[in-house]
Design a protein around this motif. Structure first.
Motif, PDB file in Angstrom:
ATOM      1  N   LEU A   1       3.593  20.237  -5.689  1.00  0.00           N
ATOM      2  CA  LEU A   1       2.996  19.609  -4.512  1.00  0.00           C
ATOM      3  C   LEU A   1       3.868  19.888  -3.304  1.00  0.00           C
ATOM      4  O   LEU A   1       5.078  19.714  -3.347  1.00  0.00           O
ATOM      5  CB  LEU A   1       2.866  18.097  -4.708  1.00  0.00           C
ATOM      6  N   ARG A   2       3.242  20.325  -2.252  1.00  0.00           N
ATOM      7  CA  ARG A   2       3.995  20.607  -1.038  1.00  0.00           C
ATOM      8  C   ARG A   2       3.593  19.609   0.032  1.00  0.00           C
ATOM      9  O   ARG A   2       2.448  19.225   0.138  1.00  0.00           O
ATOM     10  CB  ARG A   2       3.713  22.016  -0.560  1.00  0.00           C
ATOM     11  N   GLY A   3       4.550  19.219   0.800  1.00  0.00           N
ATOM     12  CA  GLY A   3       4.272  18.278   1.875  1.00  0.00           C
ATOM     13  C   GLY A   3       4.866  16.910   1.563  1.00  0.00           C
ATOM     14  O   GLY A   3       5.310  16.628   0.463  1.00  0.00           O
ATOM     15  N   HIS A   4       4.863  16.065   2.540  1.00  0.00           N
ATOM     16  CA  HIS A   4       5.420  14.727   2.393  1.00  0.00           C
ATOM     17  C   HIS A   4       4.255  13.742   2.302  1.00  0.00           C
ATOM     18  O   HIS A   4       3.415  13.673   3.188  1.00  0.00           O
ATOM     19  CB  HIS A   4       6.320  14.397   3.588  1.00  0.00           C
ATOM     20  N   PHE A   5       4.206  12.994   1.242  1.00  0.00           N
ATOM     21  CA  PHE A   5       3.148  12.016   1.039  1.00  0.00           C
ATOM     22  C   PHE A   5       3.734  10.613   1.073  1.00  0.00           C
ATOM     23  O   PHE A   5       4.870  10.388   0.668  1.00  0.00           O
ATOM     24  CB  PHE A   5       2.450  12.245  -0.309  1.00  0.00           C
ATOM     25  N   THR A   6       2.945   9.662   1.566  1.00  0.00           N
ATOM     26  CA  THR A   6       3.355   8.260   1.582  1.00  0.00           C
ATOM     27  C   THR A   6       2.483   7.486   0.597  1.00  0.00           C
ATOM     28  O   THR A   6       1.497   8.012   0.073  1.00  0.00           O
ATOM     29  CB  THR A   6       3.184   7.666   2.991  1.00  0.00           C
ATOM     30  N   ASP A   7       2.821   6.233   0.362  1.00  0.00           N
ATOM     31  CA  ASP A   7       2.024   5.385  -0.523  1.00  0.00           C
ATOM     32  C   ASP A   7       0.608   5.183   0.021  1.00  0.00           C
ATOM     33  O   ASP A   7      -0.342   5.023  -0.737  1.00  0.00           O
ATOM     34  CB  ASP A   7       2.693   4.029  -0.718  1.00  0.00           C
ATOM     35  N   ALA A   8       0.447   5.227   1.327  1.00  0.00           N
ATOM     36  CA  ALA A   8      -0.874   5.052   1.935  1.00  0.00           C
ATOM     37  C   ALA A   8      -1.819   6.210   1.586  1.00  0.00           C
ATOM     38  O   ALA A   8      -3.034   6.032   1.537  1.00  0.00           O
ATOM     39  CB  ALA A   8      -0.741   4.936   3.450  1.00  0.00           C
ATOM     40  N   ASP A   9      -1.264   7.378   1.332  1.00  0.00           N
ATOM     41  CA  ASP A   9      -2.088   8.525   0.959  1.00  0.00           C
ATOM     42  C   ASP A   9      -2.754   8.325  -0.395  1.00  0.00           C
ATOM     43  O   ASP A   9      -3.786   8.926  -0.677  1.00  0.00           O
ATOM     44  CB  ASP A   9      -1.247   9.794   0.917  1.00  0.00           C
ATOM     45  N   PHE A  10      -2.190   7.495  -1.239  1.00  0.00           N
ATOM     46  CA  PHE A  10      -2.704   7.314  -2.589  1.00  0.00           C
ATOM     47  C   PHE A  10      -3.379   5.963  -2.813  1.00  0.00           C
ATOM     48  O   PHE A  10      -3.724   5.636  -3.937  1.00  0.00           O
ATOM     49  CB  PHE A  10      -1.568   7.480  -3.596  1.00  0.00           C
ATOM     50  N   SER A  11      -3.582   5.184  -1.762  1.00  0.00           N
ATOM     51  CA  SER A  11      -4.217   3.876  -1.915  1.00  0.00           C
ATOM     52  C   SER A  11      -5.733   4.015  -1.764  1.00  0.00           C
ATOM     53  O   SER A  11      -6.231   4.878  -1.052  1.00  0.00           O
ATOM     54  CB  SER A  11      -3.677   2.892  -0.884  1.00  0.00           C
ATOM     55  N   LEU A  12      -6.459   3.149  -2.435  1.00  0.00           N
ATOM     56  CA  LEU A  12      -7.917   3.192  -2.390  1.00  0.00           C
ATOM     57  C   LEU A  12      -8.496   2.272  -1.311  1.00  0.00           C
ATOM     58  O   LEU A  12      -9.590   2.511  -0.823  1.00  0.00           O
ATOM     59  CB  LEU A  12      -8.507   2.783  -3.756  1.00  0.00           C
ATOM     60  N   GLY A  13      -7.793   1.237  -0.963  1.00  0.00           N
ATOM     61  CA  GLY A  13      -8.301   0.291   0.023  1.00  0.00           C
ATOM     62  C   GLY A  13      -7.760   0.555   1.409  1.00  0.00           C
ATOM     63  O   GLY A  13      -6.948   1.445   1.636  1.00  0.00           O
ATOM     64  N   ASP A  14      -8.238  -0.237   2.366  1.00  0.00           N
ATOM     65  CA  ASP A  14      -7.737  -0.118   3.732  1.00  0.00           C
ATOM     66  C   ASP A  14      -6.372  -0.781   3.811  1.00  0.00           C
ATOM     67  O   ASP A  14      -6.134  -1.843   3.264  1.00  0.00           O
ATOM     68  CB  ASP A  14      -8.694  -0.817   4.706  1.00  0.00           C
ATOM     69  N   ASN A  15      -5.477  -0.165   4.530  1.00  0.00           N
ATOM     70  CA  ASN A  15      -4.134  -0.719   4.688  1.00  0.00           C
ATOM     71  C   ASN A  15      -4.063  -1.743   5.804  1.00  0.00           C
ATOM     72  O   ASN A  15      -3.085  -2.462   5.944  1.00  0.00           O
ATOM     73  CB  ASN A  15      -3.127   0.405   4.971  1.00  0.00           C
ATOM     74  N   ASP A  16      -5.128  -1.844   6.642  1.00  0.00           N
ATOM     75  CA  ASP A  16      -5.123  -2.777   7.757  1.00  0.00           C
ATOM     76  C   ASP A  16      -5.305  -4.210   7.274  1.00  0.00           C
ATOM     77  O   ASP A  16      -4.890  -5.144   7.943  1.00  0.00           O
ATOM     78  CB  ASP A  16      -6.228  -2.438   8.744  1.00  0.00           C
ATOM     79  N   GLU A  17      -5.958  -4.380   6.144  1.00  0.00           N
ATOM     80  CA  GLU A  17      -6.206  -5.725   5.621  1.00  0.00           C
ATOM     81  C   GLU A  17      -4.992  -6.209   4.832  1.00  0.00           C
ATOM     82  O   GLU A  17      -4.570  -5.589   3.888  1.00  0.00           O
ATOM     83  CB  GLU A  17      -7.427  -5.719   4.697  1.00  0.00           C
ATOM     84  N   THR A  18      -4.439  -7.338   5.245  1.00  0.00           N
ATOM     85  CA  THR A  18      -3.336  -7.952   4.511  1.00  0.00           C
ATOM     86  C   THR A  18      -3.805  -9.314   4.052  1.00  0.00           C
ATOM     87  O   THR A  18      -4.391 -10.084   4.803  1.00  0.00           O
ATOM     88  CB  THR A  18      -2.082  -8.091   5.395  1.00  0.00           C
ATOM     89  N   LYS A  19      -3.579  -9.600   2.810  1.00  0.00           N
ATOM     90  CA  LYS A  19      -4.011 -10.900   2.262  1.00  0.00           C
ATOM     91  C   LYS A  19      -2.837 -11.702   1.785  1.00  0.00           C
ATOM     92  O   LYS A  19      -1.842 -11.289   1.400  1.00  0.00           O
ATOM     93  CB  LYS A  19      -4.975 -10.684   1.107  1.00  0.00           C
TER      94      LYS A  19
END
Length: 80
Positions: A62-80
Protein backbone atom coordinates in the motif's frame (compact mmCIF):
# COMPACT_ATOMS: atom_id res chain seq x y z
CA UNK A 1 -10.46 -18.27 -4.35
CA UNK A 2 -6.66 -17.97 -4.10
CA UNK A 3 -6.28 -21.74 -4.18
CA UNK A 4 -8.01 -21.79 -7.56
CA UNK A 5 -5.41 -19.36 -8.94
CA UNK A 6 -2.58 -21.68 -7.92
CA UNK A 7 -4.27 -24.78 -9.33
CA UNK A 8 -5.56 -23.31 -12.59
CA UNK A 9 -5.09 -25.25 -15.83
CA UNK A 10 -3.94 -22.35 -18.04
CA UNK A 11 -0.60 -21.87 -16.27
CA UNK A 12 2.36 -21.04 -18.52
CA UNK A 13 4.61 -24.12 -18.65
CA UNK A 14 8.08 -23.59 -17.16
CA UNK A 15 10.66 -26.08 -15.96
CA UNK A 16 10.89 -24.11 -12.71
CA UNK A 17 7.60 -25.61 -11.46
CA UNK A 18 7.55 -28.92 -13.33
CA UNK A 19 7.23 -32.16 -11.39
CA UNK A 20 10.07 -33.72 -13.42
CA UNK A 21 12.68 -31.09 -12.46
CA UNK A 22 14.85 -30.36 -9.43
CA UNK A 23 16.36 -26.86 -9.00
CA UNK A 24 20.13 -26.47 -8.85
CA UNK A 25 21.89 -24.37 -6.22
CA UNK A 26 22.21 -21.35 -8.54
CA UNK A 27 18.39 -21.01 -8.71
CA UNK A 28 18.42 -20.44 -12.49
CA UNK A 29 18.89 -23.94 -13.88
CA UNK A 30 16.87 -27.13 -13.40
CA UNK A 31 17.93 -30.77 -13.55
CA UNK A 32 15.20 -32.47 -15.56
CA UNK A 33 14.73 -36.26 -15.47
CA UNK A 34 13.98 -36.20 -19.18
CA UNK A 35 16.26 -33.52 -20.67
CA UNK A 36 19.14 -33.07 -18.22
CA UNK A 37 20.27 -29.59 -17.14
CA UNK A 38 18.00 -26.89 -18.61
CA UNK A 39 17.15 -23.25 -18.01
CA UNK A 40 14.23 -22.64 -15.62
CA UNK A 41 12.26 -20.74 -18.27
CA UNK A 42 12.32 -23.68 -20.72
CA UNK A 43 9.57 -26.27 -21.08
CA UNK A 44 8.89 -29.44 -23.06
CA UNK A 45 6.00 -31.75 -23.98
CA UNK A 46 6.54 -33.76 -20.79
CA UNK A 47 5.69 -30.74 -18.59
CA UNK A 48 3.66 -31.73 -15.54
CA UNK A 49 2.56 -28.85 -13.28
CA UNK A 50 3.40 -29.16 -9.58
CA UNK A 51 1.65 -26.34 -7.65
CA UNK A 52 3.90 -26.80 -4.61
CA UNK A 53 6.97 -25.73 -6.59
CA UNK A 54 5.49 -22.44 -7.75
CA UNK A 55 6.35 -19.38 -5.68
CA UNK A 56 3.50 -16.84 -5.92
CA UNK A 57 4.38 -13.17 -6.42
CA UNK A 58 4.56 -10.91 -3.38
CA UNK A 59 1.42 -8.83 -2.71
CA UNK A 60 1.54 -5.19 -3.72
CA UNK A 61 2.43 -2.76 -0.96
CA UNK A 62 0.00 0.00 0.00
CA UNK A 63 1.35 3.37 -0.95
CA UNK A 64 0.33 6.61 0.61
CA UNK A 65 -0.58 7.77 4.08
CA UNK A 66 -3.93 6.62 5.41
CA UNK A 67 -5.75 7.74 8.55
CA UNK A 68 -8.38 5.96 10.64
CA UNK A 69 -11.04 8.14 8.97
CA UNK A 70 -10.22 6.53 5.62
CA UNK A 71 -11.36 3.16 6.95
CA UNK A 72 -14.47 4.18 8.92
CA UNK A 73 -17.96 3.44 7.65
CA UNK A 74 -19.84 6.21 9.43
CA UNK A 75 -19.61 9.98 9.39
CA UNK A 76 -16.88 11.38 11.59
CA UNK A 77 -18.83 14.60 12.24
CA UNK A 78 -21.29 12.84 14.53
CA UNK A 79 -20.03 12.37 18.08
CA UNK A 80 -22.14 10.54 20.60
Amino acid sequence: MRLKKLLRKDIEPRCTYCAHGVPLADGQRIVCRRRGVVDGADHCRAFRYDPLRRIPPKPAALRGHFTDADFSLGDNDETK
